[in-house]
Design a protein around this motif. Structure first.
Motif, PDB file in Angstrom:
ATOM      1  N   ARG A 130    -111.237   5.512  20.858  1.00 27.22           N
ATOM      2  CA  ARG A 130    -112.144   6.560  20.357  1.00 27.22           C
ATOM      3  C   ARG A 130    -113.278   5.936  19.543  1.00 27.22           C
ATOM      4  O   ARG A 130    -114.311   6.553  19.328  1.00 27.22           O
ATOM      5  CB  ARG A 130    -111.395   7.561  19.466  1.00 27.22           C
ATOM      6  CG  ARG A 130    -110.303   8.358  20.108  1.00 27.22           C
ATOM      7  CD  ARG A 130    -110.708   9.621  20.838  1.00 27.22           C
ATOM      8  NE  ARG A 130    -111.598  10.558  20.254  1.00 27.22           N
ATOM      9  CZ  ARG A 130    -111.258  11.648  19.588  1.00 27.22           C
ATOM     10  NH1 ARG A 130    -109.998  11.920  19.362  1.00 27.22           N
ATOM     11  NH2 ARG A 130    -112.181  12.471  19.139  1.00 27.22           N
ATOM     12  N   ILE A 131    -113.037   4.719  19.063  1.00 24.69           N
ATOM     13  CA  ILE A 131    -114.042   3.973  18.311  1.00 24.69           C
ATOM     14  C   ILE A 131    -114.186   2.610  18.967  1.00 24.69           C
ATOM     15  O   ILE A 131    -113.197   1.982  19.334  1.00 24.69           O
ATOM     16  CB  ILE A 131    -113.606   3.779  16.841  1.00 24.69           C
ATOM     17  CG1 ILE A 131    -113.494   5.112  16.131  1.00 24.69           C
ATOM     18  CG2 ILE A 131    -114.573   2.860  16.106  1.00 24.69           C
ATOM     19  CD1 ILE A 131    -112.926   4.993  14.737  1.00 24.69           C
ATOM     20  N   ASP A 132    -115.426   2.167  19.102  1.00 22.23           N
ATOM     21  CA  ASP A 132    -115.696   0.850  19.656  1.00 22.23           C
ATOM     22  C   ASP A 132    -116.145  -0.059  18.514  1.00 22.23           C
ATOM     23  O   ASP A 132    -117.227   0.127  17.963  1.00 22.23           O
ATOM     24  CB  ASP A 132    -116.782   0.952  20.723  1.00 22.23           C
ATOM     25  CG  ASP A 132    -117.127  -0.392  21.338  1.00 22.23           C
ATOM     26  OD1 ASP A 132    -116.287  -1.318  21.264  1.00 22.23           O
ATOM     27  OD2 ASP A 132    -118.229  -0.520  21.886  1.00 22.23           O
ATOM     28  N   LEU A 133    -115.285  -0.992  18.150  1.00 18.48           N
ATOM     29  CA  LEU A 133    -115.632  -1.947  17.102  1.00 18.48           C
ATOM     30  C   LEU A 133    -116.540  -2.992  17.734  1.00 18.48           C
ATOM     31  O   LEU A 133    -116.094  -3.993  18.265  1.00 18.48           O
ATOM     32  CB  LEU A 133    -114.371  -2.592  16.513  1.00 18.48           C
ATOM     33  CG  LEU A 133    -114.604  -3.618  15.419  1.00 18.48           C
ATOM     34  CD1 LEU A 133    -115.291  -2.984  14.213  1.00 18.48           C
ATOM     35  CD2 LEU A 133    -113.291  -4.243  15.013  1.00 18.48           C
ATOM     36  N   ASP A 134    -117.799  -2.728  17.681  1.00 13.64           N
ATOM     37  CA  ASP A 134    -118.794  -3.581  18.320  1.00 13.64           C
ATOM     38  C   ASP A 134    -119.147  -4.744  17.397  1.00 13.64           C
ATOM     39  O   ASP A 134    -120.303  -4.951  17.048  1.00 13.64           O
ATOM     40  CB  ASP A 134    -120.025  -2.734  18.659  1.00 13.64           C
ATOM     41  CG  ASP A 134    -121.005  -3.467  19.541  1.00 13.64           C
ATOM     42  OD1 ASP A 134    -120.590  -4.408  20.239  1.00 13.64           O
ATOM     43  OD2 ASP A 134    -122.198  -3.106  19.518  1.00 13.64           O
ATOM     44  N   VAL A 135    -118.099  -5.481  16.986  1.00 16.80           N
ATOM     45  CA  VAL A 135    -118.278  -6.587  16.053  1.00 16.80           C
ATOM     46  C   VAL A 135    -117.455  -7.767  16.559  1.00 16.80           C
ATOM     47  O   VAL A 135    -116.283  -7.611  16.885  1.00 16.80           O
ATOM     48  CB  VAL A 135    -117.799  -6.206  14.633  1.00 16.80           C
ATOM     49  CG1 VAL A 135    -117.887  -7.386  13.696  1.00 16.80           C
ATOM     50  CG2 VAL A 135    -118.580  -5.023  14.100  1.00 16.80           C
TER      51      VAL A 135
END
Length: 193
Positions: A130-135
């Motif tokens: 549901r969340i994309d940790l784009d890190v």
């Protein structure tokens, strides 16, 4: 859970929250809580091993209901997170005297309890996509980065709550403005129009 045990737990939770609103958790006793709930001390120990643990369990039970609502919400992540964030703030305001007193020194069990709750929610949202940790961090496995991100967000959120509650006129809108300004870019906080 059998209905009798459920009723005892519900009475203990209600007694714990009522007494903890009026007295520091460290001052509460098992005898006092059991008496207020109308149960025997042995029944208390079926549900918690200390007054602190009982208060935390009662608060966590309320927060878990809100988390479940978030996880069931099929809206975009930012909209769902915004709704549950406001619900958590309303929960905190219902128990404002308890949270204000117990978070004041930053070392109490409620700080850790809230942090665990927020971290668990973040981890679940990440695991479910549901969340994309784009890190990415060079040389660091993605799982370690995700763990650090969840802990960072959780402890930061509790810190903002603590600061927000230090003002007698704590308004949800004030919290949300500061929170939105400080959230990392990977956390969904701009609901779709």
């Amino acid at each position: 859970m059998d209905p009798r045990k459920q009723r005892s737990r519900d009475r203990l939770y209600a007694a714990a929250l009522e007494l903890a609103a009026e007295h520091p958790i460290a001052d509460l006793t098992v005898t006092q809580l059991a008496g207020a709930a109308g149960v025997h001390r042995s029944t208390f120990y079926e549900h918690a091993d200390s007054p602190q643990a009982l208060v935390e369990a009662a608060l966590t039970a309320e927060l878990d209901v809100l988390r479940e609502e978030l996880l069931k919400d099929r809206a975009d992540a930012a909209t769902a997170v915004a709704k549950v964030t406001e619900a958590v703030l309303r929960h905190i305001l219902i128990h404002v005297d308890l949270y204000r007193r117990e978070l004041a020194d930053g070392a109490g069990g409620l700080h850790a309890m809230l942090s665990r709750h927020f971290r668990g929610t973040t981890e679940t949202l990440l695991e479910r996509g549901r969340i994309d940790l784009d890190v990415t961090v060079e040389g660091m496995p993605p799982a370690r980065v995700a763990d650090a991100a969840a802990r960072f967000l959780a402890d930061g959120t509790v810190g903002i709550i603590d600061g927000w509650l230090r003002h007698p006129s704590a308004r949800v809108e004030d919290f949300l403005r500061v929170y939105a300004a400080l959230l990392p870019s990977w956390w969904p906080h701009s609901p779709a129009a």
